[in-house]
Design a protein around this motif. Structure first.
Motif, PDB file in Angstrom:
ATOM      1  N   GLN A 127       0.844  -1.192   0.000  1.00 43.34           N
ATOM      2  CA  GLN A 127       0.000   0.000   0.000  1.00 43.34           C
ATOM      3  C   GLN A 127       0.877   1.239   0.000  1.00 43.34           C
ATOM      4  N   TYR A 128       0.545   2.162  -0.925  1.00 46.60           N
ATOM      5  CA  TYR A 128       1.134   3.499  -0.941  1.00 46.60           C
ATOM      6  C   TYR A 128       0.106   4.458  -0.365  1.00 46.60           C
ATOM      7  N   SER A 129       0.564   5.367   0.485  1.00 46.37           N
ATOM      8  CA  SER A 129      -0.318   6.403   1.021  1.00 46.37           C
ATOM      9  C   SER A 129       0.548   7.583   1.435  1.00 46.37           C
ATOM     10  N   ALA A 130      -0.085   8.607   1.976  1.00 43.90           N
ATOM     11  CA  ALA A 130       0.657   9.770   2.450  1.00 43.90           C
ATOM     12  C   ALA A 130       1.627   9.397   3.566  1.00 43.90           C
ATOM     13  N   MET A 131       1.388   8.272   4.217  1.00 43.11           N
ATOM     14  CA  MET A 131       2.258   7.824   5.305  1.00 43.11           C
ATOM     15  C   MET A 131       3.425   6.995   4.795  1.00 43.11           C
ATOM     16  N   GLY A 132       3.490   6.741   3.483  1.00 45.64           N
ATOM     17  CA  GLY A 132       4.596   5.982   2.923  1.00 45.64           C
ATOM     18  C   GLY A 132       4.133   4.644   2.383  1.00 45.64           C
ATOM     19  N   TYR A 133       5.017   3.682   2.464  1.00 42.39           N
ATOM     20  CA  TYR A 133       4.749   2.342   1.947  1.00 42.39           C
ATOM     21  C   TYR A 133       4.672   1.362   3.106  1.00 42.39           C
ATOM     22  N   THR A 134       3.751   0.423   3.001  1.00 43.81           N
ATOM     23  CA  THR A 134       3.655  -0.656   3.970  1.00 43.81           C
ATOM     24  C   THR A 134       3.178  -1.906   3.251  1.00 43.81           C
ATOM     25  N   SER A 135       3.434  -3.071   3.836  1.00 47.31           N
ATOM     26  CA  SER A 135       3.018  -4.317   3.194  1.00 47.31           C
ATOM     27  C   SER A 135       2.733  -5.401   4.225  1.00 47.31           C
ATOM     28  N   ILE A 136       2.006  -6.407   3.771  1.00 47.29           N
ATOM     29  CA  ILE A 136       1.713  -7.578   4.600  1.00 47.29           C
ATOM     30  C   ILE A 136       1.696  -8.814   3.716  1.00 47.29           C
ATOM     31  N   ILE A 137       1.725  -9.957   4.352  1.00 40.43           N
ATOM     32  CA  ILE A 137       1.452 -11.235   3.701  1.00 40.43           C
ATOM     33  C   ILE A 137       0.100 -11.685   4.233  1.00 40.43           C
ATOM     34  N   ALA A 138      -0.796 -12.063   3.320  1.00 43.79           N
ATOM     35  CA  ALA A 138      -2.141 -12.482   3.724  1.00 43.79           C
ATOM     36  C   ALA A 138      -2.520 -13.739   2.950  1.00 43.79           C
ATOM     37  N   PRO A 139      -3.438 -14.530   3.490  1.00 39.75           N
ATOM     38  CA  PRO A 139      -3.901 -15.708   2.757  1.00 39.75           C
ATOM     39  C   PRO A 139      -4.774 -15.293   1.572  1.00 39.75           C
ATOM     40  N   ILE A 140      -4.843 -16.155   0.585  1.00 41.28           N
ATOM     41  CA  ILE A 140      -5.736 -15.914  -0.550  1.00 41.28           C
ATOM     42  C   ILE A 140      -7.176 -15.970  -0.045  1.00 41.28           C
ATOM     43  N   LEU A 141      -8.002 -15.100  -0.589  1.00 46.18           N
ATOM     44  CA  LEU A 141      -9.423 -15.086  -0.227  1.00 46.18           C
ATOM     45  C   LEU A 141     -10.142 -16.282  -0.841  1.00 46.18           C
ATOM     46  N   GLY A 142     -11.326 -16.557  -0.395  1.00 39.44           N
ATOM     47  CA  GLY A 142     -12.132 -17.643  -0.945  1.00 39.44           C
ATOM     48  C   GLY A 142     -12.409 -17.473  -2.428  1.00 39.44           C
ATOM     49  N   THR A 143     -12.308 -16.257  -2.924  1.00 39.04           N
ATOM     50  CA  THR A 143     -12.528 -15.975  -4.350  1.00 39.04           C
ATOM     51  C   THR A 143     -11.306 -16.316  -5.196  1.00 39.04           C
ATOM     52  N   GLY A 144     -10.201 -16.687  -4.535  1.00 42.68           N
ATOM     53  CA  GLY A 144      -8.956 -16.963  -5.257  1.00 42.68           C
ATOM     54  C   GLY A 144      -8.159 -15.709  -5.545  1.00 42.68           C
ATOM     55  N   THR A 145      -8.600 -14.580  -5.008  1.00 45.11           N
ATOM     56  CA  THR A 145      -7.917 -13.308  -5.218  1.00 45.11           C
ATOM     57  C   THR A 145      -7.318 -12.818  -3.902  1.00 45.11           C
ATOM     58  N   CYS A 146      -6.661 -11.676  -3.984  1.00 43.70           N
ATOM     59  CA  CYS A 146      -6.006 -11.119  -2.799  1.00 43.70           C
ATOM     60  C   CYS A 146      -6.714  -9.913  -2.210  1.00 43.70           C
ATOM     61  N   LEU A 147      -7.349  -9.111  -3.053  1.00 44.25           N
ATOM     62  CA  LEU A 147      -7.948  -7.865  -2.587  1.00 44.25           C
ATOM     63  C   LEU A 147      -9.466  -7.952  -2.540  1.00 44.25           C
ATOM     64  N   VAL A 148     -10.044  -7.313  -1.542  1.00 46.57           N
ATOM     65  CA  VAL A 148     -11.495  -7.248  -1.374  1.00 46.57           C
ATOM     66  C   VAL A 148     -11.986  -5.975  -2.057  1.00 46.57           C
ATOM     67  N   GLY A 149     -13.141  -6.052  -2.670  1.00 41.45           N
ATOM     68  CA  GLY A 149     -13.741  -4.854  -3.245  1.00 41.45           C
ATOM     69  C   GLY A 149     -13.384  -4.660  -4.702  1.00 41.45           C
ATOM     70  N   VAL A 150     -13.587  -3.444  -5.168  1.00 39.70           N
ATOM     71  CA  VAL A 150     -13.378  -3.105  -6.565  1.00 39.70           C
ATOM     72  C   VAL A 150     -11.890  -2.996  -6.857  1.00 39.70           C
ATOM     73  N   THR A 151     -11.457  -3.662  -7.900  1.00 41.09           N
ATOM     74  CA  THR A 151     -10.081  -3.529  -8.358  1.00 41.09           C
ATOM     75  C   THR A 151     -10.089  -3.077  -9.815  1.00 41.09           C
ATOM     76  N   ARG A 152      -8.993  -2.517 -10.222  1.00 41.37           N
ATOM     77  CA  ARG A 152      -8.851  -2.041 -11.598  1.00 41.37           C
ATOM     78  C   ARG A 152      -8.445  -3.207 -12.494  1.00 41.37           C
ATOM     79  N   PRO A 153      -9.086  -3.355 -13.659  1.00 41.03           N
ATOM     80  CA  PRO A 153      -8.635  -4.410 -14.560  1.00 41.03           C
ATOM     81  C   PRO A 153      -7.196  -4.159 -15.019  1.00 41.03           C
ATOM     82  N   ILE A 154      -6.402  -5.195 -14.995  1.00 43.08           N
ATOM     83  CA  ILE A 154      -5.029  -5.088 -15.494  1.00 43.08           C
ATOM     84  C   ILE A 154      -5.058  -5.651 -16.904  1.00 43.08           C
ATOM     85  N   ASP A 155      -5.415  -4.795 -17.869  1.00 44.40           N
ATOM     86  CA  ASP A 155      -5.649  -5.242 -19.232  1.00 44.40           C
ATOM     87  C   ASP A 155      -4.702  -4.578 -20.240  1.00 44.40           C
ATOM     88  N   TRP A 156      -3.581  -4.151 -19.800  1.00 52.84           N
ATOM     89  CA  TRP A 156      -2.608  -3.555 -20.703  1.00 52.84           C
ATOM     90  C   TRP A 156      -1.415  -4.459 -20.902  1.00 52.84           C
TER      91      TRP A 156
END
Length: 156
Positions: A127-156
Motif C-alpha cells: 500500500q502506498y499512502s501519504a504515510m509511505g509504503y507498507t506491506s503484509i502477507i495475507a492468505p488468498i481469499l475464498g474468491t482466489g484473489t487477494c484484494l477485497v472490493g473493486v479492483t482495476r482491470p489489469i488489461d494492458w
C-alpha cells in the motif's frame, strides 16, 4: 476535632496510602520485551533481496518491499498502472496481480493505492499512502484473489 488531631489523621492516612502504593511495586524491575529476529530468515542482512521464483510469499517479501518502496521513493505514489508495471519489470507475473483504482468516482486522485501479487496460496499486499509504503502477507481469499472490493482491470 482540633487542628493538631486533623493533621495527625492526615499524616497517618498519607503514610498508609504511600505504604500501600509501595507494596504494589515490584521488588525488581519488570522485564521489557525485546524483538528477536526469527532464525528462519531467508535473506542474509548483507545481501540484497532477490526474486525467488517457485518459493512462497515470505521468501519474496523482502524483494517485493524493496521494489515497491524504491518506486515510491523515485516516483511518488503514481498510478496503479505504473506500480504494476514496476513489479512486472522486477519479475513478478502480471496475471497474479491486482490493483485498486487510482482515481475516485469523481476523477480525483486517491489518497491510497493498494496492489497485490498472488504467490502460491498467499498474497503479498502493498500500500502506498501519504504515510509511505507498507506491506503484509495475507492468505488468498475464498474468491482466489487477494484484494477485497473493486479492483482495476489489469488489461494492458
Amino acid at each position: 476535632m482540633n487542628r493538631s488531631a486533623r493533621l495527625t489523621v492526615l499524616l497517618v492516612s498519607s503514610s498508609v496510602m504511600v505504604a500501600s502504593l509501595v507494596a504494589c511495586m515490584p521488588s525488581r524491575p519488570m522485564p521489557v520485551p525485546t524483538y528477536t529476529p526469527s532464525s528462519s530468515a531467508t535473506v542474509a542482512p548483507d545481501q540484497d533481496p532477490v526474486l525467488r521464483p517457485g518459493e512462497g510469499a515470505a521468501e519474496n517479501k523482502a524483494f517485493f518491499d524493496q521494489v515497491a518502496d524504491q518506486f515510491l521513493f523515485d516516483h511518488g505514489m503514481g498510478d496503479g498502472r505504473a506500480a504494476i508495471d514496476n513489479l512486472v519489470a522486477a519479475g513478478f507475473r502480471k496475471e497474479d496481480m491486482q490493483v485498486t483504482p487510482d482515481t475516485t468516482a469523481l476523477g480525483i486522485a486517491v489518497d491510497s493505492l493498494i496492489f497485490s501479487v498472488r504467490i502460491k496460496d498467499e498474497c503479498l499486499i502493498g500500500q502506498y499512502s501519504a504515510m509511505g509504503y507498507t506491506s503484509i502477507i495475507a492468505p488468498i481469499l475464498g474468491t482466489g484473489t487477494c484484494l477485497v472490493g473493486v479492483t482495476r482491470p489489469i488489461d494492458w
